[in-house]
Scaffold this active site. Structure first.
Site, PDB file in Angstrom:
ATOM      1  N   PRO A  92      77.496  62.480  29.226  1.00 38.98           N
ATOM      2  CA  PRO A  92      78.835  62.828  28.750  1.00 38.98           C
ATOM      3  C   PRO A  92      79.435  64.032  29.473  1.00 38.98           C
ATOM      4  O   PRO A  92      80.628  64.043  29.779  1.00 38.98           O
ATOM      5  CB  PRO A  92      78.619  63.104  27.260  1.00 38.98           C
ATOM      6  N   TYR A  93      78.606  65.033  29.760  1.00 34.49           N
ATOM      7  CA  TYR A  93      79.089  66.222  30.477  1.00 34.49           C
ATOM      8  C   TYR A  93      79.599  65.832  31.862  1.00 34.49           C
ATOM      9  O   TYR A  93      80.701  66.200  32.269  1.00 34.49           O
ATOM     10  CB  TYR A  93      77.956  67.244  30.581  1.00 34.49           C
ATOM     11  N   VAL A  94      78.792  65.042  32.582  1.00 34.59           N
ATOM     12  CA  VAL A  94      79.176  64.599  33.922  1.00 34.59           C
ATOM     13  C   VAL A  94      80.423  63.719  33.870  1.00 34.59           C
ATOM     14  O   VAL A  94      81.292  63.806  34.747  1.00 34.59           O
ATOM     15  CB  VAL A  94      78.006  63.861  34.601  1.00 34.59           C
ATOM     16  N   THR A 143      82.969  63.952  31.870  1.00 36.65           N
ATOM     17  CA  THR A 143      84.157  64.800  31.781  1.00 36.65           C
ATOM     18  C   THR A 143      84.459  65.460  33.111  1.00 36.65           C
ATOM     19  O   THR A 143      85.623  65.594  33.505  1.00 36.65           O
ATOM     20  CB  THR A 143      83.997  65.882  30.694  1.00 36.65           C
TER      21      THR A 143
END
Length: 246
Positions: free
Chosen positions: A154-156, A158
């Site tokens: 999820p971080y990547v 975004t």
């Protein structure tokens, strides 16, 4: 392009800590008047402003939720009232919440998207409308878009979206002499990166780059300063600032 006394003005979101703080210090040392944005830590922002003032620089602390368009407009208003205009916007504000995709909660997903993607979009949109000719917009991604480590999905996601947004905005600002770029740090010794990682994990990540150390916030601030000032022919790019990490 500049204030009446020829001082360029920068707004740094997430400027009260980590990479943002290093960017504020570097830009202030380069002669910028700086608006130090904070979300929850006003005391840290105020302390940084006082530090810059002691060194003869100009800075103010400005608070806002970067994903709230009304708050962001007020943030830009306050910066322009204090310094007379705005030349550089640096988007370092972000959060990191890790976990396997199969187990990742949707509430947590919505939170990281709201801060990292919506927040960057809202600030970039305001910057596109208000940064002066000859200015720069500098967004932030991550080198994990290349390394694709498990747990970072999820971080990547975004951050990859931020890279795409940056590329399009650079083209939409044709004719304005405003550059739009993204900085993608590798493992950097900040509280955001170190939180939740044991010593062995940190050591492994530090050895991953050929330079065999973690990045320092000051290393990333060098790239910010380059894009903010002399790099007028670098536009619509993602600069991987990671010591040679693949």
């Amino acid at each position: 392009m500049t204030t009446q006394n020829n001082t360029r003005v920068a707004l740094v979101t997430g400027g009260s800590g980590g990479i943002g703080k290093a960017a504020v210090r570097r830009l202030a040392a380069d002669g910028y008047a700086v608006a130090v944005h904070y979300s929850g830590n006003k005391a840290a922002a105020d302390a940084l402003v006082a530090e810059i003032a002691e060194r003869g620089g100009r800075a103010i602390a400005v608070g806002a939720d970067v994903a709230d368009e009304t708050a962001v407009e007020a943030l830009f208003d306050e910066t322009e009232r204090a310094f007379g205009g705005l030349d550089v916007v640096v988007n370092t504000a972000g959060i990191m919440a890790l976990g396997p995709i199969a187990e990742y909660g949707l509430d947590q997903f919505d939170r990281i998207v709201r801060t990292n993607l919506r927040g960057t979009f809202v600030v970039s949109r305001a910057a596109a409308r208000r940064v002066r000719e000859g200015g720069a917009v500098i967004n932030f991604s991550t080198s994990v878009t290349r390394t694709q480590l498990p747990g970072y999905g999820p971080y990547v996601a975004t951050k990859a979206a931020v890279e795409a947004l940056t590329l399009v905005l650079a083209r939409e600002l044709r004719g304005r002499d405003i550059t739009v770029n993204t900085v993608a740090p590798g493992p950097t010794a900040t509280p955001l990166f170190l939180d939740g990682k044991d010593e062995r994990t940190v050591e492994t990540l530090a050895k991953a780059a050929p330079l065999e150390r973690l990045g320092r916030p000051e290393d990333i601030a060098e790239t910010v300063a380059f894009l903010a000032g002399p790099a007028r022919w670098v536009n619509g790019q993602t600069l991987f600032t990671n010591g040679g990490l693949a």
